[in-house]
Write an enzyme that holds these catalytic residues in place. Sequence first.
Site, mmCIF file in Angstrom:
data_model
loop_
_atom_site.group_PDB
_atom_site.id
_atom_site.type_symbol
_atom_site.label_atom_id
_atom_site.label_comp_id
_atom_site.label_asym_id
_atom_site.label_seq_id
_atom_site.Cartn_x
_atom_site.Cartn_y
_atom_site.Cartn_z
ATOM 1 N N CYS A 16 0.792 -1.221 0.000
ATOM 2 C CA CYS A 16 0.000 0.000 0.000
ATOM 3 C C CYS A 16 0.827 1.276 0.000
ATOM 4 C CB CYS A 16 -0.880 0.079 1.239
ATOM 5 S SG CYS A 16 -1.907 -1.339 1.508
ATOM 6 N N GLY B 37 1.263 0.193 -5.221
ATOM 7 C CA GLY B 37 0.045 -0.601 -5.307
ATOM 8 C C GLY B 37 -0.757 -0.207 -6.532
ATOM 9 N N ASN C 115 -1.228 1.394 5.632
ATOM 10 C CA ASN C 115 -0.158 0.659 4.957
ATOM 11 C C ASN C 115 0.553 -0.168 6.014
ATOM 12 O OD1 ASN C 115 3.107 1.629 3.571
ATOM 13 N ND2 ASN C 115 1.988 -0.286 3.363
ATOM 14 N N GLY C 116 0.529 -1.481 5.843
ATOM 15 C CA GLY C 116 1.167 -2.345 6.833
ATOM 16 C C GLY C 116 0.373 -3.607 7.046
ATOM 17 N N TYR D 61 14.232 -2.058 -2.889
ATOM 18 C CA TYR D 61 13.318 -2.292 -4.007
ATOM 19 C C TYR D 61 12.003 -1.498 -3.985
ATOM 20 C CZ TYR D 61 9.983 -4.743 -6.982
ATOM 21 O OH TYR D 61 9.014 -5.040 -7.896
ATOM 22 N N ASP E 270 20.181 -7.378 -10.665
ATOM 23 C CA ASP E 270 18.758 -7.206 -10.321
ATOM 24 C C ASP E 270 18.637 -7.049 -8.806
ATOM 25 O OD1 ASP E 270 16.069 -6.875 -10.692
ATOM 26 O OD2 ASP E 270 15.685 -8.864 -11.495
ATOM 27 N N ASP E 271 17.459 -6.658 -8.349
ATOM 28 C CA ASP E 271 17.317 -6.339 -6.925
ATOM 29 C C ASP E 271 17.210 -7.555 -6.026
ATOM 30 O OD1 ASP E 271 14.119 -6.647 -6.269
ATOM 31 O OD2 ASP E 271 14.559 -6.196 -8.349
ATOM 32 N N CYS F 289 14.516 -3.476 9.961
ATOM 33 C CA CYS F 289 14.032 -4.843 9.849
ATOM 34 C C CYS F 289 14.685 -5.449 8.632
ATOM 35 C CB CYS F 289 12.512 -4.887 9.673
ATOM 36 S SG CYS F 289 11.936 -6.583 9.366
ATOM 37 N N CYS G 238 13.201 -10.873 6.462
ATOM 38 C CA CYS G 238 13.043 -11.784 5.326
ATOM 39 C C CYS G 238 14.398 -12.263 4.802
ATOM 40 C CB CYS G 238 12.204 -11.147 4.221
ATOM 41 S SG CYS G 238 12.810 -9.530 3.721
HETATM 42 N N1 LIG Z 1 9.618 6.241 -11.951
HETATM 43 C C1 LIG Z 1 10.532 5.339 -11.654
HETATM 44 N N2 LIG Z 1 11.737 5.411 -12.187
HETATM 45 C C2 LIG Z 1 12.641 4.491 -11.914
HETATM 46 N N3 LIG Z 1 12.444 3.487 -11.077
HETATM 47 C C3 LIG Z 1 11.260 3.390 -10.537
HETATM 48 C C4 LIG Z 1 10.233 4.287 -10.793
HETATM 49 N N4 LIG Z 1 9.144 3.921 -10.134
HETATM 50 C C5 LIG Z 1 9.485 2.819 -9.462
HETATM 51 N N5 LIG Z 1 10.766 2.511 -9.698
HETATM 52 C C6 LIG Z 1 11.526 1.414 -9.211
HETATM 53 O O1 LIG Z 1 11.234 0.368 -10.093
HETATM 54 C C7 LIG Z 1 11.327 -0.811 -9.414
HETATM 55 C C8 LIG Z 1 10.164 -1.654 -9.820
HETATM 56 O O2 LIG Z 1 10.201 -1.744 -11.182
HETATM 57 P P1 LIG Z 1 10.785 -2.984 -11.969
HETATM 58 O O3 LIG Z 1 11.934 -3.626 -11.412
HETATM 59 O O4 LIG Z 1 10.926 -2.426 -13.323
HETATM 60 O O5 LIG Z 1 9.551 -3.886 -11.929
HETATM 61 P P2 LIG Z 1 9.439 -5.317 -11.398
HETATM 62 O O6 LIG Z 1 8.772 -5.145 -10.078
HETATM 63 O O7 LIG Z 1 8.576 -5.881 -12.442
HETATM 64 O O8 LIG Z 1 10.793 -5.876 -11.338
HETATM 65 C C9 LIG Z 1 11.410 -0.510 -7.966
HETATM 66 O O9 LIG Z 1 12.679 -0.730 -7.547
HETATM 67 C C10 LIG Z 1 11.117 0.946 -7.880
HETATM 68 O O10 LIG Z 1 11.886 1.540 -6.906
HETATM 69 S S1 SF4 Z 2 10.525 -8.810 6.583
HETATM 70 FE FE1 SF4 Z 2 11.654 -7.949 4.842
HETATM 71 S S2 SF4 Z 2 10.106 -6.902 3.579
HETATM 72 FE FE2 SF4 Z 2 9.193 -7.293 5.610
HETATM 73 S S3 SF4 Z 2 9.555 -5.417 6.751
HETATM 74 FE FE3 SF4 Z 2 11.244 -6.798 7.235
HETATM 75 S S4 SF4 Z 2 12.829 -6.271 5.715
HETATM 76 FE FE4 SF4 Z 2 10.921 -5.395 5.003
HETATM 77 MG MG LIG Z 3 12.572 -5.562 -11.417
#
Ligand SMILES: Nc1ncnc2c1ncn2[C@@H]1O[C@H](COP(=O)(O)OP(=O)(O)O)[C@@H](O)[C@H]1O
Ligand code: SF4
Ligand SMILES: [Mg+2]
Lengths: 471, 471, 471, 471
Positions: free
Chosen positions: A11, A37, A111-112, A253, A356-357, A444, A447
């Site tokens: 959220c 969201g 949100n939470g 992320y 990637d993240d 936190c 995870c």
């Molecule tokens: N306007 C934006 N410009 C760049 N990054 C963004 C923007 N809005 C959200 N993000 C970042 O994009 C990420 C989510 O997008 P992405 O990785 O492309 O999608 P997915 O969740 O499908 O992997 C998040 O890390 C978020 O922080």
């Molecule tokens: S468990 Fe992971 S996603 Fe959830 S609040 Fe903690 S660090 Fe964030």
């Molecule tokens: Mg992504």
Amino acid sequence: LLDDDHFHDECGVVGIFEHPEASNLAYLGLYALQHRGQEAAGVVSTDGQEFYNHRGMGRVADVFSAKDIKRLKGNRAIGHVRYSTTGDSVLRNTQPLVINYRHGALSLAHNGNLVNARELREELERAGSIFHTDMDTEVILHLAARVDGKDAGERLAAALSQAKGAYSIVALTETRLIGVRDPLGFRPLVLGRLVESGGYVLASETCALDLIGAEFVRDIEAGEMVIISEKGIESRRPFAPVGRRMCVFEYIYFARPDSNLDGINVYNARKRIGHELAKLYPKDADIVVPVPDSGVAAAMGYAEATGIPFELGLIRNHYVGRTFIQPAQSVRDFGVKVKLNAMPSVLKGKRVVLVDDSIVRGTTSAKIVNLVRDAGAREVHFLVSSPPTTGPCHYGINTPDRSHLIAAQHSEEQIRKLINADSLGYLTMDALYRAMGSRETGYCDACFSGDYPIFKEIGAEERQLRLIKEG
Amino acid sequence: LLDDDHFHDECGVVGIFEHPEASNLAYLGLYALQHRGQEAAGVVSTDGQEFYNHRGMGRVADVFSAKDIKRLKGNRAIGHVRYSTTGDSVLRNTQPLVINYRHGALSLAHNGNLVNARELREELERAGSIFHTDMDTEVILHLAARVDGKDAGERLAAALSQAKGAYSIVALTETRLIGVRDPLGFRPLVLGRLVESGGYVLASETCALDLIGAEFVRDIEAGEMVIISEKGIESRRPFAPVGRRMCVFEYIYFARPDSNLDGINVYNARKRIGHELAKLYPKDADIVVPVPDSGVAAAMGYAEATGIPFELGLIRNHYVGRTFIQPAQSVRDFGVKVKLNAMPSVLKGKRVVLVDDSIVRGTTSAKIVNLVRDAGAREVHFLVSSPPTTGPCHYGINTPDRSHLIAAQHSEEQIRKLINADSLGYLTMDALYRAMGSRETGYCDACFSGDYPIFKEIGAEERQLRLIKEG
Amino acid sequence: LLDDDHFHDECGVVGIFEHPEASNLAYLGLYALQHRGQEAAGVVSTDGQEFYNHRGMGRVADVFSAKDIKRLKGNRAIGHVRYSTTGDSVLRNTQPLVINYRHGALSLAHNGNLVNARELREELERAGSIFHTDMDTEVILHLAARVDGKDAGERLAAALSQAKGAYSIVALTETRLIGVRDPLGFRPLVLGRLVESGGYVLASETCALDLIGAEFVRDIEAGEMVIISEKGIESRRPFAPVGRRMCVFEYIYFARPDSNLDGINVYNARKRIGHELAKLYPKDADIVVPVPDSGVAAAMGYAEATGIPFELGLIRNHYVGRTFIQPAQSVRDFGVKVKLNAMPSVLKGKRVVLVDDSIVRGTTSAKIVNLVRDAGAREVHFLVSSPPTTGPCHYGINTPDRSHLIAAQHSEEQIRKLINADSLGYLTMDALYRAMGSRETGYCDACFSGDYPIFKEIGAEERQLRLIKEG
Amino acid sequence: LLDDDHFHDECGVVGIFEHPEASNLAYLGLYALQHRGQEAAGVVSTDGQEFYNHRGMGRVADVFSAKDIKRLKGNRAIGHVRYSTTGDSVLRNTQPLVINYRHGALSLAHNGNLVNARELREELERAGSIFHTDMDTEVILHLAARVDGKDAGERLAAALSQAKGAYSIVALTETRLIGVRDPLGFRPLVLGRLVESGGYVLASETCALDLIGAEFVRDIEAGEMVIISEKGIESRRPFAPVGRRMCVFEYIYFARPDSNLDGINVYNARKRIGHELAKLYPKDADIVVPVPDSGVAAAMGYAEATGIPFELGLIRNHYVGRTFIQPAQSVRDFGVKVKLNAMPSVLKGKRVVLVDDSIVRGTTSAKIVNLVRDAGAREVHFLVSSPPTTGPCHYGINTPDRSHLIAAQHSEEQIRKLINADSLGYLTMDALYRAMGSRETGYCDACFSGDYPIFKEIGAEERQLRLIKEG
Ligand SMILES: Nc1ncnc2c1ncn2[C@@H]1O[C@H](COP(=O)(O)OP(=O)(O)O)[C@@H](O)[C@H]1O
Ligand code: SF4
Ligand SMILES: [Mg+2]
Ligand SMILES: Nc1ncnc2c1ncn2[C@@H]1O[C@H](COP(=O)(O)OP(=O)(O)O)[C@@H](O)[C@H]1O
Ligand SMILES: Nc1ncnc2c1ncn2[C@@H]1O[C@H](COP(=O)(O)OP(=O)(O)O)[C@@H](O)[C@H]1O
Ligand SMILES: Nc1ncnc2c1ncn2[C@@H]1O[C@H](COP(=O)(O)OP(=O)(O)O)[C@@H](O)[C@H]1O
Ligand code: SF4
Ligand code: SF4
Ligand code: SF4
Ligand SMILES: [Mg+2]
Ligand SMILES: [Mg+2]
Ligand SMILES: [Mg+2]
């Protein structure tokens, strides 16, 4: 559904106090928070007499028409965007909720996640409460209607004292806008000021303030409640103090790169994570390629630190909505292709560091590595800008069962093989906190680490609470 | 809005127990009950585990798609159609409501009105209840969640024992379909049987049974509760017995002519009212013309009894929906013309007896007399198949304020002048009950006689309860 | 589709010249003509410079919003409602069409059918024309673009001189509103005057004039063209004179009872048909019951003439739209029940004369007789207010193949058995014309008599022309 | 409308030959080409007998439902996406068009613009043609219906021989898919192969092939026509050879970075442009910041060449649709803020090189520089990855009037001041062609150089052709 291979924020919230176009500003705030969201959105406004509300399924731009905004009268408004898995994302489960109780009307956006929601609900039901929705928010409202308190703030505080878990809440009464963040402060919440109208804004992230031209004032602190009324802002500390435990995954992320959370800019944090990855995994590679958008900043940091050229070898189609019509005889790796395209002219013959993240189920990562190899990459080194995700989140983030978390079930070497990478490198916890500046601020990271700040009630099967479905 | 010059029924209800296509049958039942409410419709179904619901604004045909019906799974369902004035007719105020409480799930659809709803609500709020809607139905659900009782039937009965007013209710639990009619039995409710599936049907009127091919079993009696479960039907008498006071206006106007209410066929009753009008007002006229559709049967009765030819001098456009786009520079008497057209070839030079069901504000009647005169009628004698409506209804019928009731403010002679008729004749109370067979059966006729069977709580301004508006 | 057991009118047209709310009046005119076509509706307006158009599938009330009407600027407008069978009723085949050609813009709405459309189209295609739609209207437009003529009227006349068949057309240019009726005058077309604005109205039926408050001026004559411009009305006779052959079925069924066509009121004509039926089939019966709505007037006439009481034993649900969701395990005779309900309290034990307008396939009639018997009727005598329909219509009425016309395949005795009636009586041709006043005025009765005023081109399979479908 | 400060591509096209899910693949192809037009989309398919079509306003994802795709039967399909300014972007002007003519059916989708459309149209109208739309496409169809030719290919070629201007066309007949690119080859068109089904794909850009899993075969050459039938592919050269003049702006801005056009990868070309900018404008700056998305690749190239760090100082909100609800009391620079957010944590105190693709009216660029300064940048050096745009495009790109082109009206120094930059640097023509590899390949650069390969007919005011508006 395009993307179920990710942790998802549940959220985003926004609140506006004293502006002639309060609902329009709330709507724009939600626009800026859309990444938190995309399943449903809603705004409740008030002119101090009546409350107006409009909610709907889908993105902010689709839910609200100019006519809807016009009908949302009054100088104060709160708004909410929501992510959730298909099955449950029904109209009745959208926020903000608005109810009447003995003290008038009360509207809430949350949100939470409460870890003892089920317990509280059962107690409330035993005491004769009825529930129209499956949301924690309704539990909070019931509690607020049953406690004593001199004003709405006290009542909300008394209600929340019984709740355990994560909550960044905006609430609206006839006369007040209230913001509150749980004692551990899992989710962000910021305060801004509308310079011209002299009004105030509450929002999940600073990017919402930026869009509506509000000045950043400060972060709401963990355990703080602010009460905004015609008399100004009052700050309260209704909960026993405990250490802050802000969600570290917000930085990695969830949050928008241009937001600052509790004083730290997200984009810069991600770049520093890239620097740390460079120290941990200095690769002999030709190019660094991000998985856009989430991998971009960390990849830039990695490139900067290693000197390996940063290249956009994967192009993301930004017009992709949440759904598309898939051919029955599926194109290979179609699900990821509709979002990402790999460029042979960049990747061919190259040793690629892919950033990637996170890796959640691993299925998407495997497909992406595939795409990159099909485009001619000679080697693919997969770097992850977070530690292995080994457990679910109980604090407001939508996560797959542990059994679906690839890192909970497999060794790193197994994962490497499963995603078909030449090498695989996760961020370490130590490196993560070096990038964040300090571990001591209190985060936190449950995870990743298994160190859950609050335990979930035993046997809580959220599912069982859900008896009513939208037909 | 086309017609605000009428008393309007507020609701129709239907319930289906044990049929593989329960929600489809409920939908069809609502189709047949559409005349009882055209603003909103909803169905809740259950498979004994989960509850499914779909509700929307508009007519039944517009609210439900085949897909919606399909999603409403299960062998049991209840449905509701609702009429209400624009301002309040918002999605959140549609029925059936469905809630979770300590005993599971409970869904309710209600036709009627509680006179002590406000009082009950305030009491409930004092005890910590929160309200999501403005509907009496929610009050009943709260009460049911707070009382004790061995089963849902007992709980519902205990809840209703605190309520005063009119209610014909269908309720659905995981295992039961319940029907209940208030002790005075203001609103109708009938029981039918689905011969093939062995299932049962509850409905406001018999015309709903006819459409879905259900056999009429009997009327639910005033003060009776029936509980339909896998064990069959059980009848209970949870309330202290008082005399029946069925709404006599149902016969005059609200119900469909092909329905039988408490043993009396509506069409025949209306024809008998026509006979009575003939006795009271034998006119020297050339033709008898009904204001269609509501005046047709009484006009036929009048023609039959007097021998004056029955003619359709006013033709009604049945394609007219609830709204249309009106030109700014209005056509004279446009509002009534869009619904009715007067035929000079029938009316020219004629002395006309015009028959309609009632005169509420008088504005429409005046326009109709105008139309008929413009079409060349030499004389217009206006006969009304009900006594003068001098008071509002508190028992589930939407009525204008007394100040807008022409018969509450003016003498018959004044009314005659205002509507520009050559003569005006209302049905008398005695004639009405001769047509009904007997006064003794027990009818409410409060809006004609001022003899209100139950008093409304003092100072109850329903309006003030409504703080939340759909944006 | 609810009703495929009927001949169906294919269209209604309306035209407005010089009124500040021309498109709103056109919309209202279509409202009044809705019975002539419920599948699609459209309006084209002009301010003398640009042409505006809005068309859509469905009923007038659903196709147009206030915003749509507002966008249809200008003081002149034409409109069209259309009936057609599902398969072909696609958006691209809605009218009015509007095109640009060498003389500017031209818009056309057409009620009728050209019997040589295919031939003309093939010729045009050979000459290089391209077709966007399957409509005769487009053929006329192509012809008009290729002929010479001093003004749009002359061009339209020259185009229509090549066409054979039925057409009542309204056309709009930058400066003129044109109305034209084919030499035989199959379909009606009337002229009215907007007294206040001094403007003019063209419409298929007088009921459209009534609704918008226009004064009836006169019927457009068979073979006449009227050209309405700022200079006033001009009447032309561009075609070689032939005898009038107005469709007699318009009186029996298609037109609204309150309309006057070529001087004859439809309701009264139907009543006179009832008188004729009384002479032909004096039954020993208890009650006369119409199949509503089409059988009402004839049944009233029959009752009047015989003295047998007129009763509404079948009640029609007017809320029924064109579609509804049917249960899979069908209720017996469901298709007819959703529209009609039979009342045992009226019918039980009675000898019933049932009156309907026509029997086409016979399936619906059989179900209706069934309903009436199930409601307890002792005898059912079925009287038809038209002669047996033994052939299809080629002049703008949608009819089933001859092989589906029950009267083309069976004797009256066979039909009686098939519909399960105790007796069956059709109107005779002689009786029909007695009711119409005179045969000499000139009517088409080809679908009853086989006497087709114009032959259809040989082998014309309209189907083959239709290559393009809306996806 | 969010962005009118840009040149805009007018269309994208796709064609599928022989695939069981042809319409689904066409839809996906349009998905990948969405950046070429977001106002309207359409697909026409055929099974060799009938043609099916579905078109609508809005983005591909909004225009097509799964049901729509299912109704688009057949193994062959063509599709179209369209950009246009609001006023004209009406449903009737969407493509593909589909018509019937003497040789059967013909469907066409067109990317480009005919400079002699008006002339041709007037000629055709004089010869008796009628026009339903304002589109060049209809002109081509008319021509094709009037010429001779052995097959559809010959007819289309003969038609196009009369047309002057830019066209990349896909056409569909009962048996063939045809692709054709005008002699100068302004717009791209590529051929791909569906390996599994053995089918073929035509598309504006290679990114469409990538998404549907088609193999790239080759670019259609300037002046080439390919005819794909069951016999395979045939290539024709129906036009007199002239030099290629591919639109160079496709590389700079219109095309997707992951597409390869006539052998050159767009992303790499943009990076090379960045290298050239570095040579032209080596700045003493702290960071290089792109205006996302269009400035990203050039900025990366500039950073790479200069060694100045590349930073994302502007974050783009990708959830922004084409419209949003703006507050009346506007937030400063709201229009650009809704799309872009500037990060103080990146920009504060920095000397910034800002890179964007072009400056059209200049208004947006000024707002962006403002944003960057407000975020604390010390210096802002604005580099443009194209030469100054001094003229409109007549070849299928939507451009403002010359009077609105800032570079047509002002000197570079004036522009610098107007956009409030510390310095301003445009790409030079020579540098552009160094980046493209060679000038000799043949490019159109008329909007930069004034060297128009084809002249527009004199006095052609497209506007005047448009007489018909959607209401
Ligand atoms: N306007 C934006 N410009 C760049 N990054 C963004 C923007 N809005 C959200 N993000 C970042 O994009 C990420 C989510 O997008 P992405 O990785 O492309 O999608 P997915 O969740 O499908 O992997 C998040 O890390 C978020 O922080
Ligand atoms: S468990 Fe992971 S996603 Fe959830 S609040 Fe903690 S660090 Fe964030
Ligand atoms: Mg992504
Ligand atoms: N299908 C039907 N056929 C005939 N009468 C009906 C039908 N449905 C409802 N009615 C009757 O029509 C009346 C309401 O219609 P009418 O008088 O035409 O509308 P209004 O409420 O605008 O006066 C009621 O008396 C109701 O009993
Ligand atoms: N407003 C109206 N009032 C009465 N009859 C009407 C009206 N509008 C149309 N009609 C008549 O109704 C008939 C069509 O209705 P009906 O018989 O009820 O339908 P169906 O076509 O299903 O048999 C036609 O004869 C038409 O003349
Ligand atoms: N998926 C994509 N990823 C990156 N760039 C893209 C993508 N799709 C289109 N583009 C490029 O984006 C640019 C248009 O986007 P942008 O500059 O962000 O919008 P605007 O037209 O508003 O300036 C074009 O240069 C186009 O080549
Ligand atoms: S007051 Fe009138 S309308 Fe109300 S229940 Fe009594 S009789 Fe019926
Ligand atoms: S054939 Fe029948 S329906 Fe057709 S025009 Fe003649 S009478 Fe009318
Ligand atoms: S004028 Fe400019 S935009 Fe148009 S084709 Fe030539 S280079 Fe491309
Ligand atoms: Mg009435
Ligand atoms: Mg009928
Ligand atoms: Mg850009």
